[in-house]
Write an enzyme that holds these catalytic residues in place. Structure first.
Site, mmCIF file in Angstrom:
data_model
loop_
_atom_site.group_PDB
_atom_site.id
_atom_site.type_symbol
_atom_site.label_atom_id
_atom_site.label_comp_id
_atom_site.label_asym_id
_atom_site.label_seq_id
_atom_site.Cartn_x
_atom_site.Cartn_y
_atom_site.Cartn_z
ATOM 1 N N LYS A 206 0.686 -1.355 -0.024
ATOM 2 C CA LYS A 206 0.237 -0.287 0.137
ATOM 3 C C LYS A 206 1.124 1.274 -0.010
ATOM 4 O O LYS A 206 1.562 1.509 1.322
ATOM 5 C CB LYS A 206 -0.570 0.079 1.447
ATOM 6 C CG LYS A 206 -1.537 0.821 1.451
ATOM 7 C CD LYS A 206 -2.972 1.116 2.398
ATOM 8 C CE LYS A 206 -3.305 2.426 2.707
ATOM 9 N NZ LYS A 206 -4.139 2.400 3.444
ATOM 10 N N ARG A 216 -11.211 9.351 1.609
ATOM 11 C CA ARG A 216 -10.668 10.338 3.029
ATOM 12 C C ARG A 216 -12.138 11.381 3.139
ATOM 13 O O ARG A 216 -12.755 11.328 4.315
ATOM 14 C CB ARG A 216 -9.457 11.398 3.343
ATOM 15 C CG ARG A 216 -8.251 10.142 2.998
ATOM 16 C CD ARG A 216 -6.980 10.758 3.210
ATOM 17 N NE ARG A 216 -6.349 9.345 3.237
ATOM 18 C CZ ARG A 216 -4.490 9.512 3.075
ATOM 19 N NH1 ARG A 216 -4.360 11.167 2.924
ATOM 20 N NH2 ARG A 216 -4.235 8.985 2.002
ATOM 21 N N LYS A 229 1.137 9.914 5.402
ATOM 22 C CA LYS A 229 1.687 8.808 6.004
ATOM 23 C C LYS A 229 2.330 8.212 5.805
ATOM 24 O O LYS A 229 2.785 6.827 5.238
ATOM 25 C CB LYS A 229 0.000 7.225 6.129
ATOM 26 C CG LYS A 229 -1.288 8.444 6.065
ATOM 27 C CD LYS A 229 -3.028 7.383 5.667
ATOM 28 C CE LYS A 229 -3.977 7.969 6.664
ATOM 29 N NZ LYS A 229 -5.043 6.824 6.029
ATOM 30 N N GLU A 245 7.857 -6.548 1.373
ATOM 31 C CA GLU A 245 6.092 -5.812 2.161
ATOM 32 C C GLU A 245 5.261 -7.222 1.879
ATOM 33 O O GLU A 245 4.570 -7.947 2.401
ATOM 34 C CB GLU A 245 5.451 -5.092 2.004
ATOM 35 C CG GLU A 245 6.350 -3.771 2.391
ATOM 36 C CD GLU A 245 6.391 -4.021 3.868
ATOM 37 O OE1 GLU A 245 5.315 -4.817 4.289
ATOM 38 O OE2 GLU A 245 6.623 -2.709 5.031
ATOM 39 N N LYS A 260 -1.985 -2.080 -3.761
ATOM 40 C CA LYS A 260 -2.772 -0.455 -3.926
ATOM 41 C C LYS A 260 -1.659 1.124 -4.333
ATOM 42 O O LYS A 260 -1.485 0.814 -2.614
ATOM 43 C CB LYS A 260 -4.328 -0.852 -2.322
ATOM 44 C CG LYS A 260 -4.729 0.811 -2.369
ATOM 45 C CD LYS A 260 -5.402 0.211 -1.203
ATOM 46 C CE LYS A 260 -6.260 1.345 -0.636
ATOM 47 N NZ LYS A 260 -6.274 1.997 1.577
ATOM 48 N N SER A 286 -10.226 5.830 -4.399
ATOM 49 C CA SER A 286 -11.191 6.257 -4.793
ATOM 50 C C SER A 286 -11.032 7.392 -5.900
ATOM 51 O O SER A 286 -11.510 7.908 -6.488
ATOM 52 C CB SER A 286 -11.443 7.272 -3.744
ATOM 53 O OG SER A 286 -10.422 7.586 -3.329
ATOM 54 N N TYR A 325 -14.931 0.668 -7.350
ATOM 55 C CA TYR A 325 -16.291 1.015 -6.667
ATOM 56 C C TYR A 325 -17.814 0.948 -8.570
ATOM 57 O O TYR A 325 -18.153 1.550 -7.914
ATOM 58 C CB TYR A 325 -16.043 2.280 -6.772
ATOM 59 C CG TYR A 325 -15.789 3.326 -4.862
ATOM 60 C CD1 TYR A 325 -16.050 2.805 -3.890
ATOM 61 C CD2 TYR A 325 -14.103 3.549 -5.181
ATOM 62 C CE1 TYR A 325 -15.043 3.255 -3.180
ATOM 63 C CE2 TYR A 325 -13.404 3.418 -4.496
ATOM 64 C CZ TYR A 325 -13.963 3.243 -2.629
ATOM 65 O OH TYR A 325 -12.705 3.177 -1.838
#
Ligand code: PBG
Length: 336
Positions: A206, A216, A229, A245, A260, A286, A325
């Site tokens: 990610k 968000r 982040k 990872e 992602k 998104s 979505y």
């Protein structure tokens, strides 16, 4: 015109690629990748109240819905052959706190959505997000002390949240917090409570991305977010780091891994597919949805065609499935 074209085409030596693209039936016969509604996971945003829905401004066509309406969405998704939903809560402001304890409240929005959908639409799979940003007052995915994101303390909270979700009916736990060691800790805790059947889909690769903007807004964490982040989500300049990872998450017990965002990261998907032997998913996030939708609405592109093309690209890159979505809309196109 009679002496045109005048190039000697003998270099082709009879190899003409276009022979295989000449007709519809030929293209159908030779298509390498197929897309079906079973490839889609639909993320849904849940809000408090009953019979309540609110449009997310930056994601035309996507709404937050109350738990009762989430059941209807689940029913519609199942009817189109969508195998699973990913549930994201928009936690009421007064329930957000610095320690994010609402994350493991057995009556939080996620838990209520899980119970209601499990009861009414048992045939659809339920995936839950494990991270603090949907519950904390600062919008970070982990606990914060003096501006630092605490790793091991956050993992303790993630474990509590995951257990609560499993008790409420989650089939797949999807930790998206990017703390080190969370997959192993969650696996241990699930097994210790008899939840051996609950799977883990880890957000393994990610990236710290600008494409999460509309999400968000949807979960109400954007305006709160203090800082960024980048001390836990991956640097988008890195690909080898993403493989480390993934490698570690598999070693810790992840059943499936995720990349992602999606579209700008299909190179990462392909590497995971080639280098590891676990199911791989990608999240068309998104911001990607917003780009396609808004460009379609502006008439810059054919929105439906671009949607289907983007989803096929995930499959071609090696995905077993896509969180998108567009899931319902695309499934309807495929089923019609
Ligand atoms: C974190 C989480 C995020 C998304 C899914 N889980 C946002 C973030 O990391 O800031 C983004 C999904 C999207 O943009 O569609 N809990």
């Amino acid at each position: 015109m009679s002496n045109w074209p005048k190039h000697d085409m003998s270099f082709l030596e009879g190899r003409r690629q276009r022979r295989l693209r000449r007709t519809g039936w030929m293209r159908n016969m030779l298509r390498e990748t197929v897309l079906t509604p079973h490839d889609f996971i639909l993320p849904i945003f849940v809000e408090a109240g009953t019979n309540s829905r609110s449009q997310i401004k930056t994601m035309p066509g996507v709404e937050r819905v109350s738990v009762d309406l989430a059941v209807d969405v689940a029913r519609a998704a199942a009817a189109e052959g969508i195998p699973a939903l990913a549930i994201f809560p928009n936690t009421e402001d007064e329930r957000r706190s610095e320690n994010g304890s609402e994350a493991f409240n057995p009556d939080n929005l996620t838990a209520r959505a899980l119970r209601a959908i499990k009861e009414k639409v048992p045939e659809i799979g339920l995936i839950t997000d494990v991270a603090l940003d949907e519950y904390s007052s600062d919008g970070q995915d982990g606990l914060v002390r003096d501006g630092e994101i605490l790793n091991d303390e956050t993992v303790e909270v993630m474990v509590k949240a995951a257990l609560m979700q499993a008790r409420a009916g989650a089939d797949i736990i999807a930790p998206s917090d990017m703390m080190d060691g969370r997959v192993a800790a969650i696996r241990q805790a699930l097994d210790a409570e008899g939840f051996e059947q609950v799977a883990i889909m880890s957000y393994s690769a990610k990236f710290a991305s600008a494409f999460y903007g509309p999400f968000r807004e949807a979960v109400g964490s954007g305006s709160r977010l203090v800082g960024d982040k980048r001390t836990y989500q991956l640097d988008f300049a890195n690909s080898d780091e993403a493989m480390r990872e993934v490698d570690q998450d598999i070693a810790e017990g992840a059943d499936m891994v995720m990349v992602k965002p999606g579209m700008p990261y299909l190179d990462i998907v392909r590497r995971v597919r080639d280098e590891f032997d676990v199911p791989v998913f990608a999240y068309q996030v998104s911001g990607e949805y917003a780009m396609l939708k808004l460009a379609g609405a502006a008439g810059a592109i054919n929105g439906e065609a671009a949607m289907m093309e983007s989803l096929m690209a995930f499959k071609r890159a090696g995905c077993d499935g896509v969180l998108t979505y567009f899931a319902l809309e695309a499934a309807r196109v495929l089923n019609r």
